[in-house]
Design a protein around this motif. Structure first.
Motif, PDB file in Angstrom:
ATOM      1  N   ASP A 130       0.838  -1.193   0.000  1.00 60.97           N
ATOM      2  CA  ASP A 130       0.000   0.000   0.000  1.00 60.97           C
ATOM      3  C   ASP A 130       0.875   1.246   0.000  1.00 60.97           C
ATOM      4  O   ASP A 130       1.830   1.340   0.780  1.00 60.97           O
ATOM      5  CB  ASP A 130      -0.877  -0.032   1.264  1.00 60.97           C
ATOM      6  N   LEU A 131       0.543   2.213  -0.849  1.00 60.67           N
ATOM      7  CA  LEU A 131       1.271   3.484  -0.915  1.00 60.67           C
ATOM      8  C   LEU A 131       1.379   4.145   0.453  1.00 60.67           C
ATOM      9  O   LEU A 131       2.360   4.821   0.755  1.00 60.67           O
ATOM     10  CB  LEU A 131       0.562   4.417  -1.903  1.00 60.67           C
ATOM     11  N   ARG A 132       0.367   3.938   1.293  1.00 64.70           N
ATOM     12  CA  ARG A 132       0.358   4.592   2.606  1.00 64.70           C
ATOM     13  C   ARG A 132       1.413   4.024   3.550  1.00 64.70           C
ATOM     14  O   ARG A 132       1.643   4.584   4.615  1.00 64.70           O
ATOM     15  CB  ARG A 132      -1.038   4.472   3.231  1.00 64.70           C
ATOM     16  N   LYS A 133       2.056   2.925   3.143  1.00 61.01           N
ATOM     17  CA  LYS A 133       3.110   2.308   3.957  1.00 61.01           C
ATOM     18  C   LYS A 133       4.358   2.131   3.098  1.00 61.01           C
ATOM     19  O   LYS A 133       4.694   1.018   2.680  1.00 61.01           O
ATOM     20  CB  LYS A 133       2.632   0.962   4.511  1.00 61.01           C
ATOM     21  N   PRO A 134       5.059   3.227   2.815  1.00 60.82           N
ATOM     22  CA  PRO A 134       6.201   3.171   1.890  1.00 60.82           C
ATOM     23  C   PRO A 134       7.269   2.155   2.283  1.00 60.82           C
ATOM     24  O   PRO A 134       7.893   1.539   1.413  1.00 60.82           O
ATOM     25  CB  PRO A 134       6.755   4.593   1.925  1.00 60.82           C
ATOM     26  N   GLN A 135       7.491   1.959   3.581  1.00 58.82           N
ATOM     27  CA  GLN A 135       8.547   1.040   3.997  1.00 58.82           C
ATOM     28  C   GLN A 135       8.252  -0.402   3.589  1.00 58.82           C
ATOM     29  O   GLN A 135       9.178  -1.180   3.347  1.00 58.82           O
ATOM     30  CB  GLN A 135       8.784   1.146   5.508  1.00 58.82           C
ATOM     31  N   GLU A 136       6.962  -0.761   3.519  1.00 56.94           N
ATOM     32  CA  GLU A 136       6.594  -2.103   3.044  1.00 56.94           C
ATOM     33  C   GLU A 136       7.078  -2.300   1.609  1.00 56.94           C
ATOM     34  O   GLU A 136       7.508  -3.386   1.226  1.00 56.94           O
ATOM     35  CB  GLU A 136       5.080  -2.310   3.100  1.00 56.94           C
ATOM     36  N   ILE A 137       6.976  -1.241   0.828  1.00 55.44           N
ATOM     37  CA  ILE A 137       7.413  -1.299  -0.574  1.00 55.44           C
ATOM     38  C   ILE A 137       8.934  -1.327  -0.647  1.00 55.44           C
ATOM     39  O   ILE A 137       9.528  -2.177  -1.329  1.00 55.44           O
ATOM     40  CB  ILE A 137       6.858  -0.086  -1.342  1.00 55.44           C
ATOM     41  N   LEU A 138       9.562  -0.415   0.070  1.00 50.92           N
ATOM     42  CA  LEU A 138      11.013  -0.240  -0.028  1.00 50.92           C
ATOM     43  C   LEU A 138      11.792  -1.423   0.527  1.00 50.92           C
ATOM     44  O   LEU A 138      12.928  -1.680   0.110  1.00 50.92           O
ATOM     45  CB  LEU A 138      11.428   1.044   0.692  1.00 50.92           C
ATOM     46  N   SER A 139      11.208  -2.169   1.457  1.00 55.98           N
ATOM     47  CA  SER A 139      11.912  -3.308   2.054  1.00 55.98           C
ATOM     48  C   SER A 139      11.533  -4.634   1.421  1.00 55.98           C
ATOM     49  O   SER A 139      11.988  -5.689   1.867  1.00 55.98           O
ATOM     50  CB  SER A 139      11.623  -3.367   3.567  1.00 55.98           C
ATOM     51  N   SER A 140      10.724  -4.606   0.372  1.00 57.72           N
ATOM     52  CA  SER A 140      10.264  -5.857  -0.246  1.00 57.72           C
ATOM     53  C   SER A 140      11.393  -6.528  -1.030  1.00 57.72           C
ATOM     54  O   SER A 140      12.230  -5.857  -1.638  1.00 57.72           O
ATOM     55  CB  SER A 140       9.092  -5.587  -1.186  1.00 57.72           C
ATOM     56  N   PRO A 141      11.422  -7.853  -1.052  1.00 62.05           N
ATOM     57  CA  PRO A 141      12.459  -8.567  -1.814  1.00 62.05           C
ATOM     58  C   PRO A 141      12.361  -8.314  -3.310  1.00 62.05           C
ATOM     59  O   PRO A 141      13.377  -8.303  -4.014  1.00 62.05           O
ATOM     60  CB  PRO A 141      12.214 -10.038  -1.472  1.00 62.05           C
ATOM     61  N   GLN A 142      11.129  -8.087  -3.809  1.00 64.67           N
ATOM     62  CA  GLN A 142      10.968  -7.818  -5.246  1.00 64.67           C
ATOM     63  C   GLN A 142      11.682  -6.525  -5.630  1.00 64.67           C
ATOM     64  O   GLN A 142      12.384  -6.470  -6.655  1.00 64.67           O
ATOM     65  CB  GLN A 142       9.473  -7.706  -5.611  1.00 64.67           C
ATOM     66  N   LEU A 143      11.528  -5.488  -4.807  1.00 66.60           N
ATOM     67  CA  LEU A 143      12.184  -4.221  -5.124  1.00 66.60           C
ATOM     68  C   LEU A 143      13.693  -4.355  -4.971  1.00 66.60           C
ATOM     69  O   LEU A 143      14.459  -3.878  -5.817  1.00 66.60           O
ATOM     70  CB  LEU A 143      11.643  -3.107  -4.231  1.00 66.60           C
ATOM     71  N   GLU A 144      14.130  -5.016  -3.919  1.00 65.89           N
ATOM     72  CA  GLU A 144      15.569  -5.174  -3.690  1.00 65.89           C
ATOM     73  C   GLU A 144      16.235  -5.957  -4.825  1.00 65.89           C
ATOM     74  O   GLU A 144      17.379  -5.694  -5.173  1.00 65.89           O
ATOM     75  CB  GLU A 144      15.803  -5.864  -2.347  1.00 65.89           C
ATOM     76  N   ARG A 145      15.485  -6.890  -5.429  1.00 64.30           N
ATOM     77  CA  ARG A 145      16.044  -7.701  -6.521  1.00 64.30           C
ATOM     78  C   ARG A 145      16.155  -6.912  -7.822  1.00 64.30           C
ATOM     79  O   ARG A 145      17.125  -7.069  -8.570  1.00 64.30           O
ATOM     80  CB  ARG A 145      15.156  -8.942  -6.741  1.00 64.30           C
ATOM     81  N   LEU A 146      15.172  -6.055  -8.088  1.00 56.95           N
ATOM     82  CA  LEU A 146      15.087  -5.451  -9.415  1.00 56.95           C
ATOM     83  C   LEU A 146      15.497  -3.983  -9.486  1.00 56.95           C
ATOM     84  O   LEU A 146      15.892  -3.500 -10.550  1.00 56.95           O
ATOM     85  CB  LEU A 146      13.649  -5.583  -9.944  1.00 56.95           C
ATOM     86  N   ILE A 147      15.381  -3.258  -8.387  1.00 59.71           N
ATOM     87  CA  ILE A 147      15.611  -1.814  -8.428  1.00 59.71           C
ATOM     88  C   ILE A 147      16.847  -1.443  -7.618  1.00 59.71           C
ATOM     89  O   ILE A 147      16.944  -1.766  -6.431  1.00 59.71           O
ATOM     90  CB  ILE A 147      14.389  -1.036  -7.887  1.00 59.71           C
ATOM     91  N   ASP A 148      17.771  -0.752  -8.262  1.00 62.01           N
ATOM     92  CA  ASP A 148      18.963  -0.232  -7.595  1.00 62.01           C
ATOM     93  C   ASP A 148      18.694   1.235  -7.260  1.00 62.01           C
ATOM     94  O   ASP A 148      18.710   2.101  -8.141  1.00 62.01           O
ATOM     95  CB  ASP A 148      20.176  -0.362  -8.523  1.00 62.01           C
ATOM     96  N   LEU A 149      18.438   1.511  -5.976  1.00 62.72           N
ATOM     97  CA  LEU A 149      18.075   2.867  -5.572  1.00 62.72           C
ATOM     98  C   LEU A 149      19.248   3.842  -5.615  1.00 62.72           C
ATOM     99  O   LEU A 149      19.070   5.043  -5.380  1.00 62.72           O
ATOM    100  CB  LEU A 149      17.451   2.850  -4.172  1.00 62.72           C
ATOM    101  N   ASN A 150      20.423   3.348  -5.932  1.00 62.62           N
ATOM    102  CA  ASN A 150      21.573   4.239  -6.126  1.00 62.62           C
ATOM    103  C   ASN A 150      21.614   4.819  -7.535  1.00 62.62           C
ATOM    104  O   ASN A 150      22.459   5.661  -7.837  1.00 62.62           O
ATOM    105  CB  ASN A 150      22.880   3.490  -5.839  1.00 62.62           C
ATOM    106  N   ARG A 151      20.711   4.338  -8.384  1.00 62.11           N
ATOM    107  CA  ARG A 151      20.610   4.842  -9.754  1.00 62.11           C
ATOM    108  C   ARG A 151      19.228   5.461  -9.948  1.00 62.11           C
ATOM    109  O   ARG A 151      18.284   5.122  -9.224  1.00 62.11           O
ATOM    110  CB  ARG A 151      20.823   3.700 -10.753  1.00 62.11           C
TER     111      ARG A 151
END
Length: 270
Positions: A130-151
């Motif tokens: 849920d957008l209202r809980k950004p940390q749930e999104i940012l800590s998800s394994p799917q995001l960590e696998r595909l998105i490099d937040l340093n870029r």
């Protein structure tokens, strides 16, 4: 009512869903009669609602191509809904082969259908969050696998923020997401507003009331209130404008008047 194979057992198919209503407006098939009934009721007040949604999708595709043209190959689409033809991963890949996409939605039907569409796709995934809980999104394994937040990342908040009430602090959620984005990242956003709707606000309120009745309030913000979501970003030309006016590929004057309902914009992190 018979439950189709694509509808998870966990959902109540007798209750309308915003993402399935949106799917109906776009001519999709992943909706139920209860969704179509709500959509038709809203269209009694605003018959051009499908045109609004089509303009919204057309802006999204132009903005994704713009992001790819700026060298961005990572896309985070929050409130992505039910995948339809010309979705983010298809547009992004056509413009930037190898682009990576993470979709986020809290509607179980949207998540389940996204999983089916993306099965076997190594460069795209979906998160149930849920957008209202950004940390749930940012800590998800799917995001960590595909998105490099340093870029740089293109963050899409398309037709989602007007379903987040002020009590849930949408500005705080958007700011929390901005804080983790690398310089050169883009915020791609659309939002509903009474400004630009080609009929009196009192009549448009009838459509808004339909969403309130199905317990998914539609928050119509002013242009000034929508602009606040871009705090911390430099606006990309032409700024925050009606959807057909953002870098159009055809003459805006040829668009249906309803397409100018609400605003669209793209901002860049410094």
């Amino acid at each position: 009512m018979e439950r189709p194979a694509w509808a998870p057992r966990s959902i109540d198919i007798s209750v309308p869903s915003v993402s399935r209503i949106y799917d109906f407006y776009l001519g999709g098939s992943h909706n139920f009669e209860v969704d179509r009934e709500a959509a038709r009721k809203a269209m009694e007040f605003m018959p051009g609602l499908p045109k609004v949604m089509q303009a919204n999708r057309a802006f999204m595709r132009r903005a994704v191509r713009f992001a790819a043209g700026e060298g961005i190959t990572q896309f985070l689409d929050i409130g992505s809904g039910i995948p339809t033809f010309g979705n983010v991963h298809e547009v992004a890949r056509a413009a930037a082969p190898g682009a990576r996409v993470v979709y986020v939605d809290h509607d179980p039907v949207a998540v389940a259908h996204s999983q089916a569409v993306l099965a076997g796709n190594a460069d795209a995934d979906v998160i149930a969050a849920d957008l209202r809980k950004p940390q749930e999104i940012l800590s998800s394994p799917q995001l960590e696998r595909l998105i490099d937040l340093n870029r740089p990342v293109a963050l899409l908040l398309v037709a989602i923020l007007h379903f987040v009430e002020d009590v849930d602090d949408p500005y705080g959620a958007v700011a929390e997401l901005r804080e983790v984005l690398a310089p050169g990242s883009l915020l791609i956003l659309t939002h509903a507003s009474y400004e630009g709707i080609p009929l009196p606000a009192e009549r448009a309120e009838g459509a808004v009331d339909v969403y309130k009745d199905i317990r998914n309030p539609l928050i119509m913000r002013s242009r000034e209130e929508i602009a606040r979501f871009f705090e911390g970003y430099d606006m990309v030309e032409p700024g925050l404008v009606p959807m057909p006016d953002w870098r159009p590929e055809s003459a805006p004057e040829d668009e249906d008047p309803y397409a100018f309902s609400g605003f669209a914009g793209v901002g860049r992190t410094a």
